[in-house]
Structure formats: C-alpha cells, structure tokens
Design a protein around this motif. Structure first.
Motif, PDB file in Angstrom:
ATOM      1  N   HIS A  19     -37.135  39.590  45.532  1.00 29.49           N
ATOM      2  CA  HIS A  19     -36.666  40.587  44.583  1.00 29.49           C
ATOM      3  C   HIS A  19     -37.421  40.810  43.489  1.00 29.49           C
ATOM      4  O   HIS A  19     -37.813  41.876  42.986  1.00 29.49           O
ATOM      5  N   VAL A  20     -38.193  39.743  43.062  1.00 28.22           N
ATOM      6  CA  VAL A  20     -39.278  39.535  42.136  1.00 28.22           C
ATOM      7  C   VAL A  20     -40.338  40.419  42.475  1.00 28.22           C
ATOM      8  O   VAL A  20     -40.896  41.451  42.020  1.00 28.22           O
ATOM      9  N   VAL A  21     -40.935  40.160  43.646  1.00 29.32           N
ATOM     10  CA  VAL A  21     -42.002  40.884  44.364  1.00 29.32           C
ATOM     11  C   VAL A  21     -41.463  42.247  44.541  1.00 29.32           C
ATOM     12  O   VAL A  21     -42.502  43.191  44.401  1.00 29.32           O
ATOM     13  N   PHE A  22     -40.435  42.347  45.045  1.00 29.06           N
ATOM     14  CA  PHE A  22     -39.882  43.734  45.263  1.00 29.06           C
ATOM     15  C   PHE A  22     -39.806  44.747  43.913  1.00 29.06           C
ATOM     16  O   PHE A  22     -40.420  45.760  43.837  1.00 29.06           O
ATOM     17  N   ALA A  23     -39.371  44.189  42.935  1.00 27.07           N
ATOM     18  CA  ALA A  23     -39.449  44.904  41.624  1.00 27.07           C
ATOM     19  C   ALA A  23     -41.005  45.052  41.289  1.00 27.07           C
ATOM     20  O   ALA A  23     -41.324  46.340  40.723  1.00 27.07           O
ATOM     21  N   ASP A  24     -42.102  44.109  41.374  1.00 28.28           N
ATOM     22  CA  ASP A  24     -43.281  44.600  41.186  1.00 28.28           C
ATOM     23  C   ASP A  24     -43.938  45.582  41.756  1.00 28.28           C
ATOM     24  O   ASP A  24     -44.336  46.439  41.114  1.00 28.28           O
ATOM     25  N   TYR A  25     -43.740  45.840  43.083  1.00 35.67           N
ATOM     26  CA  TYR A  25     -44.313  46.671  43.937  1.00 35.67           C
ATOM     27  C   TYR A  25     -43.820  48.039  43.484  1.00 35.67           C
ATOM     28  O   TYR A  25     -44.170  49.138  43.190  1.00 35.67           O
ATOM     29  N   ILE A  26     -42.282  48.135  43.190  1.00 31.00           N
ATOM     30  CA  ILE A  26     -41.661  49.399  42.990  1.00 31.00           C
ATOM     31  C   ILE A  26     -42.019  49.598  41.404  1.00 31.00           C
ATOM     32  O   ILE A  26     -42.367  50.936  41.186  1.00 31.00           O
ATOM     33  N   THR A  27     -42.049  48.706  40.601  1.00 40.19           N
ATOM     34  CA  THR A  27     -42.251  48.987  39.220  1.00 40.19           C
ATOM     35  C   THR A  27     -43.708  49.527  39.203  1.00 40.19           C
ATOM     36  O   THR A  27     -44.146  50.461  38.272  1.00 40.19           O
ATOM     37  N   ASP A  28     -44.718  49.082  39.808  1.00 43.04           N
ATOM     38  CA  ASP A  28     -46.130  49.464  39.645  1.00 43.04           C
ATOM     39  C   ASP A  28     -46.350  50.799  40.124  1.00 43.04           C
ATOM     40  O   ASP A  28     -46.971  51.740  39.483  1.00 43.04           O
ATOM     41  N   ALA A  29     -45.585  51.081  41.480  1.00 43.87           N
ATOM     42  CA  ALA A  29     -45.676  52.223  41.804  1.00 43.87           C
ATOM     43  C   ALA A  29     -45.147  53.416  40.979  1.00 43.87           C
ATOM     44  O   ALA A  29     -45.498  54.459  40.699  1.00 43.87           O
ATOM     45  N   ALA A  30     -43.757  53.080  40.324  1.00 43.07           N
ATOM     46  CA  ALA A  30     -43.399  53.975  39.380  1.00 43.07           C
ATOM     47  C   ALA A  30     -43.896  54.421  38.347  1.00 43.07           C
ATOM     48  O   ALA A  30     -44.173  55.412  37.767  1.00 43.07           O
ATOM     49  N   GLN A  31     -44.605  53.214  37.698  1.00 43.72           N
ATOM     50  CA  GLN A  31     -45.312  53.439  36.233  1.00 43.72           C
ATOM     51  C   GLN A  31     -46.478  54.286  36.515  1.00 43.72           C
ATOM     52  O   GLN A  31     -46.872  55.202  35.865  1.00 43.72           O
ATOM     53  N   ALA A  32     -47.108  54.256  37.963  1.00 46.00           N
ATOM     54  CA  ALA A  32     -48.470  54.795  38.223  1.00 46.00           C
ATOM     55  C   ALA A  32     -48.012  56.187  38.420  1.00 46.00           C
ATOM     56  O   ALA A  32     -48.964  57.100  38.140  1.00 46.00           O
ATOM     57  N   LEU A  33     -46.913  56.601  39.177  1.00 43.77           N
ATOM     58  CA  LEU A  33     -46.503  58.031  39.449  1.00 43.77           C
ATOM     59  C   LEU A  33     -46.107  58.737  38.126  1.00 43.77           C
ATOM     60  O   LEU A  33     -46.097  59.975  38.314  1.00 43.77           O
ATOM     61  N   ASN A  35     -48.199  59.325  35.973  1.00 43.52           N
ATOM     62  CA  ASN A  35     -49.529  59.630  35.605  1.00 43.52           C
ATOM     63  C   ASN A  35     -50.162  60.592  36.429  1.00 43.52           C
ATOM     64  O   ASN A  35     -51.469  61.458  36.229  1.00 43.52           O
ATOM     65  N   ALA A  36     -49.864  60.063  37.874  1.00 42.23           N
ATOM     66  CA  ALA A  36     -50.424  61.006  38.820  1.00 42.23           C
ATOM     67  C   ALA A  36     -49.369  60.792  40.252  1.00 42.23           C
ATOM     68  O   ALA A  36     -48.677  60.000  40.290  1.00 42.23           O
ATOM     69  N   PRO A  37     -49.619  61.904  41.015  1.00 47.81           N
ATOM     70  CA  PRO A  37     -48.499  62.162  42.184  1.00 47.81           C
ATOM     71  C   PRO A  37     -48.814  61.166  43.263  1.00 47.81           C
ATOM     72  O   PRO A  37     -48.064  61.315  44.310  1.00 47.81           O
ATOM     73  N   VAL A  38     -49.939  60.432  43.093  1.00 46.50           N
ATOM     74  CA  VAL A  38     -50.214  59.529  44.433  1.00 46.50           C
ATOM     75  C   VAL A  38     -50.458  58.215  43.991  1.00 46.50           C
ATOM     76  O   VAL A  38     -51.277  57.836  42.752  1.00 46.50           O
ATOM     77  N   TYR A  39     -50.135  57.241  44.683  1.00 47.93           N
ATOM     78  CA  TYR A  39     -50.431  55.716  44.302  1.00 47.93           C
ATOM     79  C   TYR A  39     -50.895  55.013  45.594  1.00 47.93           C
ATOM     80  O   TYR A  39     -50.168  54.808  46.622  1.00 47.93           O
ATOM     81  N   VAL A  40     -52.084  54.261  45.484  1.00 53.67           N
ATOM     82  CA  VAL A  40     -52.373  53.483  46.561  1.00 53.67           C
ATOM     83  C   VAL A  40     -52.371  52.214  45.896  1.00 53.67           C
ATOM     84  O   VAL A  40     -53.508  51.948  45.087  1.00 53.67           O
ATOM     85  N   ALA A  41     -51.710  51.162  46.422  1.00 56.64           N
ATOM     86  CA  ALA A  41     -51.813  50.094  45.970  1.00 56.64           C
ATOM     87  C   ALA A  41     -52.930  49.100  46.117  1.00 56.64           C
ATOM     88  O   ALA A  41     -53.543  49.254  47.239  1.00 56.64           O
ATOM     89  N   PRO A  42     -53.426  48.268  45.244  1.00 56.60           N
ATOM     90  CA  PRO A  42     -54.649  47.599  45.865  1.00 56.60           C
ATOM     91  C   PRO A  42     -54.446  46.623  47.007  1.00 56.60           C
ATOM     92  O   PRO A  42     -53.363  46.080  47.162  1.00 56.60           O
ATOM     93  N   GLY A  43     -55.586  46.713  47.845  1.00 61.18           N
ATOM     94  CA  GLY A  43     -55.372  45.735  49.083  1.00 61.18           C
ATOM     95  C   GLY A  43     -54.678  46.587  50.169  1.00 61.18           C
ATOM     96  O   GLY A  43     -54.777  46.021  51.110  1.00 61.18           O
ATOM     97  N   THR A  44     -54.330  47.801  50.109  1.00 62.76           N
ATOM     98  CA  THR A  44     -53.781  48.313  51.233  1.00 62.76           C
ATOM     99  C   THR A  44     -54.903  48.825  52.252  1.00 62.76           C
ATOM    100  O   THR A  44     -55.811  49.324  51.962  1.00 62.76           O
ATOM    101  N   GLU A  45     -54.436  48.488  53.610  1.00 56.44           N
ATOM    102  CA  GLU A  45     -55.399  48.470  54.618  1.00 56.44           C
ATOM    103  C   GLU A  45     -55.642  49.993  54.597  1.00 56.44           C
ATOM    104  O   GLU A  45     -54.883  50.813  54.747  1.00 56.44           O
TER     105      GLU A  45
END
Length: 331
Positions: A19-33, A35-45
């Motif tokens: 759940h902590v990891v889950f929150a991190d992914y969601i939080t990072d994406a929500a914060q990034a969105l 400022n911009a409509p597209v978010y690509v997480a670091p390390g995405t294949e």
C-alpha cells in the motif's frame, strides 16, 4: 515477548508495504498530472525521454484526457490489478478525468464521468490495432476524440454537483451564459471562415488552369490543423497571383509550369491531410508531417524570391524534384 512483538511488526510491515508503494505510484502520477496531461514513470519499459512529448502531441489543448505509463513491476508490487490502480488514480484526480493507463504491457481506459465501459472499450479497440503501449495510448486518444464528437450529449463537463455543496444556481446560470456566448462565437468564426473561403475561391487573377488549382488549394487548406502551413498555402496562392500580374513575361509557358507545380502541391496537401488525420497508419507520422510542411513552405519561399528577382528564366528552369516540393517521394 520481544520476539513476538518483532514478528508482529514484520507481519504488519509486510501487509502495509504494497500500500505504501501503491500510494507512491499514485501520488507521483497525480502530482505530475497537475502540471502536464502525460506522466511516464522513470524506468517504464519501451519509453525514453521523448515518450511523454510524443503522447502529449496527440492531445488537444482542451482535452480532459490524461495518459499515464508505469513500469511492468508496478502491478505486482502494488498487489492490485490495473483497473484498481486506474480507479485509485481517478480518485486522486477527483474523478474528473478520462484516464489512459499503461502498466507494463497492460492497458486500460477509465472514465467515471462517461457511460460505464466507454473508456475501457475504446482502449480495447486501440489495443487490438497497436503493437505497443505507447501506440495504444495514442490510438486511445484518437478513439476518444471520435467518440466525443459522435456523442456530445453523453460527454458532460466534469463539474461539481450542487448537492455536494458545490456550485450555486447563480454560478450555474453564469456558466450557461458563458456556454451560449462561446457557441455564438464559434458559429461566428465558422461563418466568417466559410465566407472567407468562398471569397478566396474566386479572388485570384491568373490563367484559368492555374486559377482553378489555386481555388482548390485554398479550399482544401482548411482541413490542415497547422496554422503556419495553412497561412503559407494561402500566401503561396497570393504570390502566384502577384507573379502573373507583375513578373510573368510568357503567361502560356508560366501557366504550364505552375499547373504542374500546383498539381504536386495538391498531392502533397492530400498526403499531409491523410497523415494528420490517420497517424496510427504511419510509422514516423511526425516526420512525414514535417517533411510535407517543409516541402510546401520551401516552394512558397522560392516563388517569393522569384518575384523579388523578377526572373522568369529562373522560375522556368526550376526543378522541384531535387530539393523542393519532392511530391513524388512524399506520396
């Protein structure tokens, strides 16, 4: 007793870690969105530094669509399926956005503001004609644009409900007035464009075979979204008209030259419009659009320089199949 407490603590951490990891992914994406409509997480294949920019090019300025890409490891680390991840992300965004989400090779569309299943169905269709998640998300955007045009009444703006302490009836009235004014403004712009277009069809003074092609190009330029190219096409037609009124020494010979060149411009324009409207059928659609644009603008600049020089001989000897226009290779 100490060992029991330690074991319990470790068990709790094991349960909470996803759940902590889950929150991190969601939080990072929500914060990034924000400022911009597209978010690509670091390390995405399958992504690089240009992936987000390429995806953002597929979105319109006023889109309510956001695109998110997470690495394949995210889904197993989160202990949740991709639909659950999309649902949690939507909650972070206030359940207002149309979400296109890719986790590794898995993709899903999610949009609580639309009828149930619409976004997911459009993503499934995109997936069926795409080879990778990046292409799938781009096609999903195109599918949603088509669906929104075909179902405007089913695509309400994501506004707060007054029943939840949101907007008062006075604010709603103001919004309605603004919408009416916007509709009137859009209709006025469309009407002015149609009037301008109909005027342009007959305003060029040139030999008949050239005049007809100029009218065709001016008509068809309205399908081009690139405003610079649209202006360049119109200026090209104006400059050719000017050439015949001020520089042409042999109108019959020059008419043959411009007839051939304008036919090639029309071919380039038709190909450009097809690439613009159907990018998923072209591997490097961005490069194709740029090449078509440069092809036409280079020719337009050449015509202008020929008028400035007043050299009919240079114009007649011009070879478009070398570096300028290149219509044969662009088809």
């Amino acid at each position: 007793m100490k060992h029991i407490a330690k074991a319990v603590a470790l068990a709790v951490l094991a349960l909470l870690a996803p759940h902590v990891v889950f929150a991190d992914y969601i939080t990072d994406a929500a914060q990034a969105l924000k400022n911009a409509p597209v978010y690509v997480a670091p390390g995405t294949e399958g992504t690089d530094k240009d992936t987000a920019g390429k995806l953002q090019e597929r979105l319109n300025k006023d889109d309510n669509i956001v695109l998110v890409m997470l690495p394949a490891a995210a889904e197993s680390s989160l202990g949740a399926d991709i639909t659950t991840i999309a649902s949690r992300l939507s909650e972070e965004l206030g359940n207002r956005r149309i979400i296109g989400l890719a986790v590794g090779n898995n993709v899903v569309g999610y949009a609580p503001t639309l009828p149930a299943g619409v976004a997911a169905d459009q993503m499934r269709r995109a997936r069926s004609v795409s080879n990778d998640p990046v292409t799938t998300l781009g096609t999903f955007v195109q599918n949603m644009h088509i669906w929104q045009r075909e179902n405007p009444q089913l695509n309400p703006p994501p506004l707060d409900s007054p029943e939840k302490g949101g907007l008062s009836w006075f604010v709603w009235l103001g919004i309605a007035v603004v919408i009416v004014l916007v509709v009137i403004a859009v209709l006025a712009v469309v009407a002015s464009q149609e009037t301008e277009s109909s005027t342009e069809k007959t305003r060029f003074r040139a030999p008949d075979q050239v005049k007809e092609l100029l009218a065709k190009i001016v008509r068809e330029r309205w399908q081009i979204k690139d405003s610079e190219l649209k202006d360049a096409l119109y200026q090209l037609c104006v400059d050719i008209e000017r050439y015949f009124s001020s520089s042409s020494k042999d109108k019959k010979r020059d008419s043959l030259f411009f007839r051939d060149r304008l036919n090639e411009v029309a071919q380039v324009l038709a190909k450009y419009a097809d690439v613009q409207d159907n990018p998923r059928y072209y591997t490097n659609w961005g490069e194709e659009l740029q090449r078509g644009k440069e092809s036409i603008t280079d020719f337009s600049e050449y015509v202008l320089e020929s008028i400035r020089r007043g050299s009919a001989e240079d114009l007649f000897d011009f070879r478009v199949n070398t570096n300028i226009l290149q219509a044969q290779r662009y088809r």
